[in-house]
Design a protein around this motif. Sequence first.
Motif, PDB file in Angstrom:
ATOM      1  N   PRO A 114      83.462  45.197   1.351  1.00 26.24           N
ATOM      2  CA  PRO A 114      82.006  45.133   1.162  1.00 26.24           C
ATOM      3  C   PRO A 114      81.575  43.781   0.617  1.00 26.24           C
ATOM      4  N   CYS A 115      80.322  43.405   0.891  1.00 24.27           N
ATOM      5  CA  CYS A 115      79.764  42.131   0.423  1.00 24.27           C
ATOM      6  C   CYS A 115      79.201  42.287  -0.998  1.00 24.27           C
ATOM      7  N   ARG A 116      79.204  41.206  -1.714  1.00 19.54           N
ATOM      8  CA  ARG A 116      78.622  41.205  -3.060  1.00 19.54           C
ATOM      9  C   ARG A 116      77.105  41.111  -2.955  1.00 19.54           C
ATOM     10  N   ASP A 117      76.438  41.229  -4.078  1.00 25.42           N
ATOM     11  CA  ASP A 117      74.987  41.189  -4.092  1.00 25.42           C
ATOM     12  C   ASP A 117      74.477  39.816  -3.672  1.00 25.42           C
ATOM     13  N   LYS A 118      73.291  39.781  -3.080  1.00 26.40           N
ATOM     14  CA  LYS A 118      72.718  38.537  -2.575  1.00 26.40           C
ATOM     15  C   LYS A 118      72.454  37.528  -3.680  1.00 26.40           C
ATOM     16  N   SER A 119      72.240  38.002  -4.907  1.00 22.35           N
ATOM     17  CA  SER A 119      71.924  37.094  -6.015  1.00 22.35           C
ATOM     18  C   SER A 119      73.105  36.221  -6.423  1.00 22.35           C
ATOM     19  N   VAL A 120      74.316  36.631  -6.094  1.00 20.70           N
ATOM     20  CA  VAL A 120      75.494  35.860  -6.484  1.00 20.70           C
ATOM     21  C   VAL A 120      76.077  35.069  -5.309  1.00 20.70           C
ATOM     22  N   TRP A 121      75.355  35.016  -4.192  1.00 23.88           N
ATOM     23  CA  TRP A 121      75.850  34.247  -3.061  1.00 23.88           C
ATOM     24  C   TRP A 121      75.831  32.756  -3.392  1.00 23.88           C
TER      25      TRP A 121
END
Length: 200
Positions: A114-121
């Motif tokens: 799964p991908c991490r949250d967009k805020s930590v991209w």
Amino acid sequence: MTRYYTKHKEVGVEWSGFTYPKIRKKLNKNIEWTNTCYAMPSSDGIFQVQDRDYQFIVDIKEKKCDCRRWDLTGIPCAHAISCLRHERIVPEDVLPECYSTASYLIAYGHHIRPCRDKSVWEKVNAAEVLPPVYEKRVGRPPKSRKKQPIEVVGPSGPKLSKHGITMHCRHCGDARHNRATCSLRKAGVRPKLPTKRNLV
């Protein structure tokens, strides 16, 4: 050909056999349709199959049938299965390797993380990808397709397009304008047109 039968349990369903359930279901349906087929051997793996009022030529060595289902999908059709029964060959033995349970598990055995949250991209200095620019067209949107000239039917039959035909004025007879835009008609001048008798 040696077949390796595997067992696999996924979402409460146990897979057993060479092929996975979806392909086995299609194969079983083709096996049911062989009740109307009668295979007559010719020579060198070629058969003539009578299916109701139709005849098909099947080559079990080249894996071809006149109905082309076996050629396109790789799953033997009902006509091919009737020939395989005559030769005492199990239909699963002629299936391609891509329909095996082992190939399926290799293709879908990898896990997608799964991908991490967009805020930590991680932010990069690249061009921002925007949706394409929408251009609104003038006028009412069409509700039906454009018909061909032969499809437009009038009271007396199909209408032909007037594309490429030079327009002539009914008032003066000159080309490239009509009666509404005729300069002589606006000036009140009535030109002397040749009669039909003189044209003949």
